[in-house]
Design an enzyme around this catalytic site. Structure first.
Site, mmCIF file in Angstrom:
data_model
loop_
_atom_site.group_PDB
_atom_site.id
_atom_site.type_symbol
_atom_site.label_atom_id
_atom_site.label_comp_id
_atom_site.label_asym_id
_atom_site.label_seq_id
_atom_site.Cartn_x
_atom_site.Cartn_y
_atom_site.Cartn_z
ATOM 1 N N TRP A 92 -9.378 0.445 0.218
ATOM 2 C CA TRP A 92 -10.521 0.699 0.917
ATOM 3 C C TRP A 92 -10.092 1.873 1.929
ATOM 4 O O TRP A 92 -10.935 2.059 3.050
ATOM 5 C CB TRP A 92 -11.354 -0.103 1.577
ATOM 6 C CG TRP A 92 -11.725 -1.374 0.666
ATOM 7 C CD1 TRP A 92 -12.308 -1.254 -0.355
ATOM 8 C CD2 TRP A 92 -11.256 -2.735 0.693
ATOM 9 N NE1 TRP A 92 -12.519 -2.655 -0.963
ATOM 10 C CE2 TRP A 92 -11.600 -3.386 -0.148
ATOM 11 C CE3 TRP A 92 -10.235 -3.297 1.698
ATOM 12 C CZ2 TRP A 92 -11.559 -4.848 -0.309
ATOM 13 C CZ3 TRP A 92 -9.978 -4.539 1.485
ATOM 14 C CH2 TRP A 92 -10.516 -5.534 0.633
ATOM 15 N N HIS A 93 -8.849 2.667 1.829
ATOM 16 C CA HIS A 93 -8.543 3.584 2.772
ATOM 17 C C HIS A 93 -8.889 4.840 2.045
ATOM 18 O O HIS A 93 -8.168 5.923 2.317
ATOM 19 C CB HIS A 93 -7.348 3.512 3.186
ATOM 20 C CG HIS A 93 -6.829 2.207 3.973
ATOM 21 N ND1 HIS A 93 -5.770 1.696 4.168
ATOM 22 C CD2 HIS A 93 -7.688 1.558 4.373
ATOM 23 C CE1 HIS A 93 -5.919 0.558 4.996
ATOM 24 N NE2 HIS A 93 -7.055 0.249 5.057
ATOM 25 N N TYR A 94 -9.614 5.222 1.266
ATOM 26 C CA TYR A 94 -9.784 6.604 0.569
ATOM 27 C C TYR A 94 -10.312 7.721 1.652
ATOM 28 O O TYR A 94 -11.035 7.239 2.552
ATOM 29 C CB TYR A 94 -11.137 6.420 -0.625
ATOM 30 C CG TYR A 94 -12.244 5.758 -0.271
ATOM 31 C CD1 TYR A 94 -13.275 6.417 0.336
ATOM 32 C CD2 TYR A 94 -12.585 4.272 -0.324
ATOM 33 C CE1 TYR A 94 -14.582 5.909 0.581
ATOM 34 C CE2 TYR A 94 -13.728 3.901 -0.078
ATOM 35 C CZ TYR A 94 -14.665 4.429 0.619
ATOM 36 O OH TYR A 94 -16.018 4.021 0.957
ATOM 37 N N HIS A 95 -10.115 8.825 1.233
ATOM 38 C CA HIS A 95 -10.186 9.896 2.467
ATOM 39 C C HIS A 95 -10.187 11.103 1.477
ATOM 40 O O HIS A 95 -9.930 11.276 0.198
ATOM 41 C CB HIS A 95 -8.936 9.888 3.256
ATOM 42 C CG HIS A 95 -7.724 9.715 2.551
ATOM 43 N ND1 HIS A 95 -7.162 8.760 2.232
ATOM 44 C CD2 HIS A 95 -6.644 10.847 2.199
ATOM 45 C CE1 HIS A 95 -5.791 9.090 1.681
ATOM 46 N NE2 HIS A 95 -5.730 10.407 1.796
ATOM 47 N N LYS B 194 0.987 -1.246 0.000
ATOM 48 C CA LYS B 194 -0.073 0.073 0.115
ATOM 49 C C LYS B 194 0.780 1.175 0.082
ATOM 50 O O LYS B 194 1.735 1.305 0.798
ATOM 51 C CB LYS B 194 -0.892 -0.028 1.428
ATOM 52 C CG LYS B 194 -1.528 1.641 1.656
ATOM 53 C CD LYS B 194 -2.146 1.348 2.961
ATOM 54 C CE LYS B 194 -2.423 2.866 3.447
ATOM 55 N NZ LYS B 194 -3.213 2.831 4.714
#
Length: 582
Positions: free
Chosen positions: A513-516, A413
C-alpha cells in the site's frame, strides 16, 4: 459517586479539547467545522481549497487555517464515526471491508494484484499497519527540503500521532533474529531511517487505539476552516481569460444526495486549489479536469483539454511485498509493524503477528473483488483479470486463513523500486477506479532485492532467537508452498520441487500500500509542488514522490503537509508585505 465521576470525565474532556486548540465535538461532526457535504452552501469562497482530507491534506489544511480560510473536501466519512473500527484488533476487518460506503475502496491493478484506496478523513493512516518512521537524510537532501524545517514538521506531527510500541514476545524474537543473522547495527527505538535493525514508532497508543492524520485537525483554527465529508470533487475549474496560461479558480463537488456545489477561490493572487487526493486520486482528477495526455483525454470525451500534460499518470510505482506465513506452536501477541531490518541491499524486513484472517474476513474481501471485477467488465472491453481465480479460491479454502492467535508473518518490501508503470482513466466517473499498472518486478534489479530479502527472512525463521515461534518440523519449502496456496493475488502459480525464490517473488507479489507517482516532481509539478504550466494549482501528496520515503511513507506525507503549509503561508505573508510597502 458514579454521577460525579461522569461529570469529572466530561470536564477533563472539555479541558483537553481546549488545550489542544480544537473545538468540542458537536452533533454534526467530531469538530464544529466538520459537516456532511449535504450541509454545504451551493456556493462559497475560500483562500485555499484542499481536495482530499487524507494523510497530507489534514496536516496541510490545519496549517493553512492559521492565517487563511480553508475548505477541505473529503470524499469519505470520518474515522470518529466508528472509533472501535480503528483499534488494532480490527485492522484486518476494517481494511478488508470494501462495501460501497466503507473506508476502504478496493482496486486491482492490471498486474493482477489486490490493492486499496482510502476514502475516509485521515486517508491511509486510518487503514494502514501503523508503522511510523521518518525519511532518511539522503531522501530529504534529494527532495531539496530544508532539514531544520523538516525536523520541526515531523515533531509537530509526532505530538499528535506517534508512540513507542510495546514490543512483546513475537516482535522481540523478530528483532533478535534479524540481529542474529547479521542485520547490524542495532539502533534501538528511533524514528530515524538508518541501516540496521530498529524499533520504529507506531500510531497505535498503549490501549491499541489508532491515531491518524485526522487528529492533526486539532491544530486547526476552527474559525478559518470548513471540512465537508462525503464530498466528491468532479472537476477543477480553470480560466484562460487574459492569461498566458490556465489558472485554477475553483471546483465542482457533489454531496451524497447527488447535489452539485461550487466553491471558488477568493479574489487574491496567492490563493490556490491544492490537490491532496493521493497517488490514484490526484492524477485521475487532473485528467478529469482536462489536464493530462491530450489524446487520452480526447478519447474519453473530456472537454475542454485545458493543458496537454503527457506526464500526468506516468511514473507509477508500488513497492512490492512478499511474505512468509509462519504458524506458531505457541500463542503470539496481536502486533502490526514494530521492528524493521533496513538492509544494505535495499529490502526492508518487517513482521506482524496475531492478525485475524478468519473466513468471514476473507469472504468479505473476495466478495469485494468479485463486485469490482463485475463492475470493470461493464466499463471496459478487456481486462487482464479473471473471476475464475476467485471462484477457484472458494473451492479450496486453506486452513491458513483461519489462523488467529498462533501465527505471524515476516515480509520483505523492495525499496525504490526501479520498475515503473502508469495510470489511465477507465471512464469519466470520479467515483470509479482508474486503470493502473505497476509492472512489479519488470526490472531485474527489483527481483534481485526480493530474492535477497526472502533469503534473509528464511535465515531469521531458522534462527535460534525465533525458534520458539516455529514448528521444528516445518520446512522452508513447506512454508513457501503454504503462501503459494493462498490467493494473495490473481497471478498464476508455478510450483517447483526446487527452491526457486525468483519465481516465488513473481508469483506471490502483494502490495504493501505504498504506491506513489503519477504527478511527480520535475515532471508534473515543480519543487514547490506547483503544477507545471498552470497557475494557482499545486499537488501535495504521495503522487509527487519519485520513490517512497523510509520504510513507511505516512510520517513523511504528514510532514510534507505541514512543511508545505508553512512555506505557503510564508510566501503569502511576504507577498502581502510587499504590496503594503508599495
Amino acid at each position: 459517586m458514579s454521577f460525579q465521576i461522569l461529570w469529572l470525565c466530561r470536564i477533563i474532556l472539555i479541558v483537553t479539547f481546549i488545550s489542544h486548540g480544537s473545538s468540542f465535538p458537536d452533533q454534526v461532526g467530531y469538530y464544529s467545522f466538520m459537516k456532511d457535504a449535504t450541509f454545504a452552501p451551493m456556493f462559497a469562497r475560500f483562500d485555499y481549497i484542499v481536495i482530499g482530507g487524507g494523510t497530507s491534506g489534514c496536516a496541510l489544511a490545519a496549517t493553512l487555517s492559521q492565517n487563511a480560510t480553508v475548505l477541505v473536501l473529503e470524499r469519505g466519512g470520518s474515522p470518529h464515526d466508528t472509533p472501535t473500527a480503528t483499534d488494532i484488533g480490527n485492522f484486518a476487518t476494517t481494511l478488508s471491508n470494501t462495501s460501497p460506503k466503507s473506508w476502504s475502496q478496493l482496486f486491482v491493478s492490471e498486474d493482477g494484484v489486490y490493492n486499496t484506496r482510502a476514502r475516509v478523513l485521515g486517508g491511509g493512516s486510518v487503514l494502514n499497519a501503523g508503522f511510523y518512521t521518518r525519511a532518511g537524510d539522503d531522501y530529504v537532501k534529494e527532495a531539496d527540503w530544508m532539514s531544520d524545517e523538516v525536523e520541526a514538521a515531523y515533531e509537530w506531527v509526532e505530538k499528535k500521532v506517534a508512540f513507542k510500541p510495546p514490543m512483546l514476545g513475537w516482535q522481540t524474537a523478530l528483532k533478535d533474529g534479524l540481529l542474529e543473522v547479521g542485520e547490524f547495527p542495532y539502533n534501538g527505538f528511533t524514528y530515524d531511517h538508518i541501516n540496521g535493525t530498529k524499533i520504529g514508532g507506531t500510531i497505535f497508543d498503549d490501549a491499541g487505539q489508532r491515531h491518524t492524520a485526522a487528529n492533526l485537525l486539532e491544530y486547526s483554527n476552527p474559525n478559518s476552516i470548513a471540512v465537508y465529508l462525503h464530498a466528491t470533487v468532479h472537476k477543477i475549474l480553470f480560466t484562460t481569460k487574459g492569461r498566458p496560461r490556465p489558472k485554477s479558480y475553483g471546483v465542482i463537488f457533489q454531496d451524497a444526495n447527488g447535489v452539485l456545489h461550487k466553491a471558488e477561490l477568493a479574489k487574491n493572487t496567492m490563493n490556490e486549489v491544492i490537490l491532496s487526493a493521493g497517488a490514484i486520486g490526484s492524477p485521475q482528477l487532473l485528467m478529469l479536469s482536462g489536464v493530462g495526455p491530450m489524446a487520452h483525454l480526447v478519447a474519453h470525451g473530456i472537454k475542454p483539454v485545458v493543458l496537454d500534460h503527457p506526464m500526468v499518470g506516468q511514473g507509477m510505482a508500488d513497492n512490492p511485498m512478499n511474505a512468509i506465513f509462519i504458524p506458531s506452536p505457541t500463542s503470539v501477541e496481536v502486533s502490526l509493524i514494530q521492528v524493521v531490518g533496513i538492509t544494505k541491499f535495499d529490502s526492508y524486513i518487517e513482521g506482524a503477528s496475531g492478525v485475524i484472517f478468519s473466513y468471514s474476513w476473507t469472504r468479505n474481501f473476495f466478495d469485494g473483488v468479485l463486485n469490482y471485477l463485475n463492475e470493470i467488465s461493464r466499463t471496459t472491453t478487456s481486462t487482464s483479470l479473471s473471476t475464475q481465480s476467485i471462484t477457484d479460491f472458494f473451492k479450496s479454502i486453506n486452513p491458513l486463513l483461519n489462523a488467529t492467535i498462533k501465527a505471524g508473518l515476516i515480509l520483505q518490501k523492495v525499496a525504490g523500486p526501479v520498475s515503473r508503470g502508469h495510470l489511465e482513466l477507465r471512464n469519466i466517473n470520479p467515483n470509479d477506479n482508474p486503470s493502473v499498472r505497476f509492472n512489479y518486478y519488470q526490472e531485474a534489479e527489483d527481483l534481485e532485492k526480493c530474492v535477497e530479502g526472502i533469503s534473509t527472512i528464511i535465515k531469521v525463521i531458522n534462527s535460534k532467537a525465533f525458534s520458539k515461534f516455529k514448528y521444528p518440523e516445518a520446512t522452508i519449502h513447506g512454508l513457501l508452498d503454504l503462501i503459494r496456496s493462498v490467493p494473495t493475488n490473481l497471478r498464476p502459480r508455478h510450483a517447483t520441487s526446487v527452491l526457486n525464490l525468483k519465481q516465488f517473488c513473481i508469483d506471490t507479489v502483494m502490495s504493501i500500500w505504498h504506491y506513489h507517482g503519477g504527478c511527480q516532481v520535475g515532471r508534473v509539478v515543480d519543487k514547490n509542488y506547483k503544477v507545471l504550466g498552470i497557475h494557482g494549482l499545486r499537488v501535495i501528496d504521495g503522487s509527487t514522490f519519485l520513490k517512497s520515503p523510509g520504510t513507511n511513507p505516512q510520517a513523511t506525507i504528514m510532514m510534507l503537509g505541514r512543511y508545505m503549509g508553512q512555506k505557503i503561508l510564508r510566501e503569502r505573508d511576504a507577498f502581502h508585505n510587499r504590496n503594503e510597502e508599495t
